[in-house]
Design an enzyme around this catalytic site. Structure first.
Site, PDB file in Angstrom:
ATOM      1  N   LYS A 101       0.927  -1.144   0.056  1.00  0.00           N
ATOM      2  CA  LYS A 101       0.071  -0.035  -0.191  1.00  0.00           C
ATOM      3  C   LYS A 101       0.911   1.149   0.060  1.00  0.00           C
ATOM      4  O   LYS A 101       2.021   1.219   0.762  1.00  0.00           O
ATOM      5  CB  LYS A 101      -0.612   0.097   1.211  1.00  0.00           C
ATOM      6  CG  LYS A 101      -2.272  -0.300   1.036  1.00  0.00           C
ATOM      7  CD  LYS A 101      -3.090  -0.071   2.444  1.00  0.00           C
ATOM      8  CE  LYS A 101      -3.988   0.885   2.428  1.00  0.00           C
ATOM      9  NZ  LYS A 101      -4.439   0.922   3.899  1.00  0.00           N
ATOM     10  N   HIS A 103      -0.111   4.391   0.484  1.00  0.00           N
ATOM     11  CA  HIS A 103      -0.730   5.514   1.223  1.00  0.00           C
ATOM     12  C   HIS A 103      -1.424   5.052   2.389  1.00  0.00           C
ATOM     13  O   HIS A 103      -0.850   3.957   2.932  1.00  0.00           O
ATOM     14  CB  HIS A 103      -2.118   5.934   0.632  1.00  0.00           C
ATOM     15  CG  HIS A 103      -3.174   4.877   0.191  1.00  0.00           C
ATOM     16  ND1 HIS A 103      -3.056   3.994  -0.829  1.00  0.00           N
ATOM     17  CD2 HIS A 103      -4.127   4.858   1.040  1.00  0.00           C
ATOM     18  CE1 HIS A 103      -4.033   3.126  -0.531  1.00  0.00           C
ATOM     19  NE2 HIS A 103      -4.767   3.332   0.523  1.00  0.00           N
TER      20      HIS A 103
END
Ligand code: OMP
Length: 212
Positions: A101, A103
């Site tokens: 991921k 973010h």
């Protein structure tokens, strides 16, 4: 739960099936263990208790319990609960995402950071491929593998003449523990089942793919 009770439990849950299956390794097997079919809270509680008892009996020391995605995730989560509740062993746990991921919290590890000695919890070892991937994840985070615990050791040859588990133990210098192994299933079927065809195909399979 003793081994025979555990085997009864996984057969009733439909997790251990007898028949004809093709494995990841391409081997044709007369049995298959599908941990994805544990699908109720009660089943997970029993499974976690069996893993926790195996970990506790082994005496293995570790800092973090790591369950590789996807099937290792509920195993790590529920086993850490069982270790804390039933064995007074309140340990950090972690699992990985398959996709990183970029973010929010970021990274691929969820839960406790992978640091120190990491105990891997997984479903099955056949040829050892999945376990090697977990070793790489642990090492890439600067941590050390402390051991592996699986529900089922299929007792098959790995890349050479030794069993996959012996190879993992030798290559990484760590112990591997299992709740049950193929011999336990064969012993169970010898006592419980009157189907000699199934027993014969299990023994044939062990003769073909097992170690001497
Ligand atoms: P290896 O990576 O060859 O050790 O195989 C282990 C993996 O195979 C498991 O993590 C499963 O994805 C799958 N598997 C089972 O789930 N149950 C079995 O009884 C046999 C296998 C398999 O394909 O060997």
């Amino acid at each position: 739960m003793n081994k025979a009770k555990f085997i009864e439990f996984i057969m009733e849950a439909g997790v251990l099936k007898l028949g004809e299956f093709t494995l990841k390794s391409g081997r044709k097997s007369p049995y298959f263990f599908n941990a994805g079919l544990f699908n109720t809270g009660g089943q997970l509680a029993q499974l976690a208790e069996a893993y926790a008892a195996t970990i506790s009996d082994s005496g293995v020391g570790f800092d973090v319990l790591f369950g590789p995605a996807y099937k290792g995730i509920p195993l790590a989560a529920t086993t850490s609960v069982a270790l804390a509740k039933d064995f007074a062993l309140d340990k950090p746990y972690a699992f990985n995402r398959k996709e990183a991921k970029d973010h929010g919290e970021g990274g691929t590890i969820v839960g406790h950071p992978l640091e120190g000695d990491v105990l891997i919890i997984d479903d099955v070892i056949t040829a050892g491929t999945a376990i090697r991937e977990s070793m790489e994840i642990i090492r890439s985070h600067g941590a050390r593998p402390a051991g592996v615990v699986v529900a089922l050791d299929r007792m098959e040859r790995g890349q050479g003449t030794q069993s996959a588990i012996q190879e993992v133990e030798a290559e990484y210098g760590i112990p591997v523990f299992s709740v049950i192994d193929l011999n336990d299933i064969i012993d169970f079927l010898t006592e419980q089942s009157d189907d000699s065809t199934i027993l014969a195909s299990m023994k044939d399979y062990r003769a073909n793919y097992g170690i001497d």
